[in-house]
Design an enzyme around this catalytic site. Structure first.
Site, PDB file in Angstrom:
ATOM      1  N   GLY A  99       3.208  26.231  28.891  1.00  0.00           N
ATOM      2  CA  GLY A  99       2.733  26.890  30.101  1.00  0.00           C
ATOM      3  C   GLY A  99       2.917  25.949  31.265  1.00  0.00           C
ATOM      4  O   GLY A  99       3.704  25.007  31.201  1.00  0.00           O
ATOM      5  N   CYS A 100       2.199  26.203  32.334  1.00  0.00           N
ATOM      6  CA  CYS A 100       2.292  25.270  33.445  1.00  0.00           C
ATOM      7  C   CYS A 100       1.334  24.110  33.198  1.00  0.00           C
ATOM      8  O   CYS A 100       0.669  24.072  32.177  1.00  0.00           O
ATOM      9  CB  CYS A 100       1.937  25.953  34.747  1.00  0.00           C
ATOM     10  SG  CYS A 100       0.182  25.991  35.035  1.00  0.00           S
ATOM     11  N   VAL A 101       1.299  23.160  34.109  1.00  0.00           N
ATOM     12  CA  VAL A 101       0.408  22.018  33.925  1.00  0.00           C
ATOM     13  C   VAL A 101      -0.503  21.819  35.123  1.00  0.00           C
ATOM     14  O   VAL A 101      -0.288  22.432  36.129  1.00  0.00           O
ATOM     15  CB  VAL A 101       1.198  20.728  33.652  1.00  0.00           C
ATOM     16  CG1 VAL A 101       1.363  20.529  32.170  1.00  0.00           C
ATOM     17  CG2 VAL A 101       2.534  20.761  34.332  1.00  0.00           C
TER      18      VAL A 101
ATOM     19  N   THR B 198      -4.322  25.469  31.468  1.00  0.00           N
ATOM     20  CA  THR B 198      -3.290  25.171  30.473  1.00  0.00           C
ATOM     21  C   THR B 198      -3.791  24.294  29.339  1.00  0.00           C
ATOM     22  O   THR B 198      -3.347  24.413  28.215  1.00  0.00           O
ATOM     23  CB  THR B 198      -2.109  24.451  31.136  1.00  0.00           C
ATOM     24  OG1 THR B 198      -2.639  23.385  31.925  1.00  0.00           O
ATOM     25  CG2 THR B 198      -1.347  25.397  32.011  1.00  0.00           C
TER      26      THR B 198
END
Lengths: 101, 408
Positions: A99-101, B198
């Site tokens: 995913g994104c961070v 996330t």
């Protein structure tokens, strides 16, 4: 029926060793993901993901798939309903897309 | 004379220009920084503008006031980068040949990439808060809002400051509560992620806060299009979310000239080695901050932690020596949780945010993943610290991630 007994999966159902992958395994995994038949369009996407996934060491994002294959996001969702990036990664024997961070 | 060219005079470009003006012999080197803007924006402050907590003067200052002595600052759009020729062409016609290039042009929102977003309801009942103008236009709309469906949506990741949408929601919840209309507002957060964040430990902690505040999360939501005739957001798997007021975080992309130059990924972020921050294509090009494609948060603190690494590596490269330093992906974020409280997360490429204490000389320790008033004051104080840093006054935050005070 291809035997998945010798294939290793993580807790989320992603294969842990992409080298164990075969086209036959992909067909079994696709059925588990609700994709009954793999058409030419499906294979084009799976092969793109295999190629970039193995080269980069990680699964491509949705955008990398659409840019790389020229298939629109809408069509991707039609081919692999509900979350194509994750589904293709699973079917292609790759890890979960980051995913994104 | 040799030329050290920096594209972008935001957080990263401004810091790099000052570092190079100090480190290089200015009899031999010309340091040039180019930006399309004349104003410097304190972007973390945009979050507070829709609620009337900050005004324009709190977040907008002239770029010129932050440019170090000895640096030439050019105001222009960038037309083209030809990396094989070491050449940048500006929109004002000027051509700059460089010896070293640092790219710090950041990331921008692209609402026009989502059907119905820009061309239906934008500025009426659809807003952003990732630009100063967007945040300022949203303020009267929020103040007028008397209740209904309040939808916050992330179109696609990665985005600048991945916690900002959550902070925005927490602040909105507090704002509507204080106004006495919270029971009339239905707040929904639609995100492509499987949960609030996330990283699993932080996602669980933040998810719990969302639950407590009665905020509905629509997870794994891949935004398809907006149907403005019905005020409805539709996902690719055809989940429909009607709204009365939508705050969208549109697709984020780097500058288009970077994609055209063949040194960037499909979102126009410059491909760099995630540890050295050097371009993977050209050895005399570095990219910093939001403009780089590293798997770290696009946030100001990350830039601060990167700067030491980049400067050491560039100077070593100039001297023909091996690059001595490796960036660890360190990020440190205060997260506003509403009602004058905030939480704090600290993580890097390999460590996710853990609970515990963050030691800071003089003022800390700050509570990691806990909601405290001290964290909120830390967040507010950071605006002053930021402007000091932009003027070249150093703050004592260690660059490298540390497990000190954390419970893994």
């Amino acid at each position: 029926m291809t035997d998945l007994a010798n294939i290793q999966f993580n807790a989320e159902g992603f294969m842990t060793d992409p080298n164990q992958w075969t086209k036959e395994i992909a067909e079994v995994l696709a059925k588990q993901e609700g994709v009954e038949t793999l058409t030419e369009a499906h294979w084009k996407i799976i092969e793109f993901c295999r190629a970039t996934g193995l080269a980069d060491g990680k699964s491509p994002t949705l955008r990398q798939i659409t840019v790389g294959t020229g298939i629109s996001t809408k069509d991707l969702f039609a081919l692999f309903p509900k979350g194509p990036a994750k589904k293709v990664a699973k079917i292609a024997g790759l890890g979960k897309p980051e995913g994104c961070v | 004379m040799k030329t050290f060219l920096i594209l972008g005079a935001g957080t990263a470009g401004t810091m790099m220009a000052r570092e190079m003006a100090h480190a290089l012999d200015l009899n031999q080197w010309k340091v040039i920084v180019v930006d399309k803007e004349e104003q410097h924006y304190y972007q973390p402050g945009f979050l507070f503008i829709p609620f009337g907590y900050y005004k324009r003067d709190d977040v907008v200052k002239p770029i010129r006031s932050f440019i170090a002595k000895g640096v030439e600052y050019v105001v222009s759009n960038i037309e083209a980068l030809e990396p094989a020729e070491n050449k940048v062409t500006l929109a004002n016609g000027r051509v700059i040949q460089y010896d070293y290039l640092v790219i710090a042009t950041g990331t921008d929102i692209h609402p026009e990439e989502t059907e119905g977003l820009k061309d239906g309801g934008w500025g009426e009942n659809i807003f952003d808060f990732y630009t100063y103008n967007g945040a300022a236009a949203l303020a009267p709309a929020i103040s007028r809002f008397q209740g209904g469906r309040f939808l916050v949506n992330v179109v696609e990741n990665p985005i600048k400051c991945p916690v900002a949408p959550l902070e925005f929601i927490f602040l909105a919840d507090a704002y509507f509560t204080r106004k006495g209309i919270r029971d009339k507002v239905e707040i929904t957060y639609a995100t492509p992620l499987p949960g609030a964040f996330t990283k699993p430990v932080a996602a669980a902690a933040l998810g719990k806060i969302l639950d407590e505040k009665h905020i509905h999360v629509e997870a794994e939501y891949n935004t398809g299009w907006v149907d403005p005739s019905r005020n409805t957001l539709v996902s690719y798997d055809e989940r429909e979310l009607p709204y009365d007021l939508m705050v969208s975080i549109p697709l984020n992309k780097g500058a288009a000239f970077l994609g055209a130059a063949g040194i960037a990924d499909e979102l126009n972020y410059v491909k760099v080695d995630k540890h050295t921050l050097q371009s993977t294509e050209y050895p005399n090009i570095w990219a910093l901050g939001d403009a780089a494609n590293i798997p770290a948060s696009k946030a100001g603190a990350v830039i601060h932690f990167q700067m030491g690494t980049a400067v050491k590596n560039i100077l070593a490269h100039m001297a023909g020596k091996p690059m001595p330093d490796a960036f660890d992906g360190h990020a440190l974020c205060y997260i506003e949780t509403g009602f004058d409280k905030a939480t704090l997360i600290d993580f890097d490429y390999t460590h996710e945010p853990f609970p515990g204490k963050y030691p800071m000389p003089g003022v800390g320790p700050f509570d990691l993943l806990g909601q405290t008033t001290l964290n909120h004051w830390g967040k507010l104080a950071f605006r002053y610290i930021y402007f000091l840093m932009m003027r070249g006054i150093e703050v004592p935050l260690p660059n490298k991630f540390s497990m000190a005070g954390k419970r893994a």
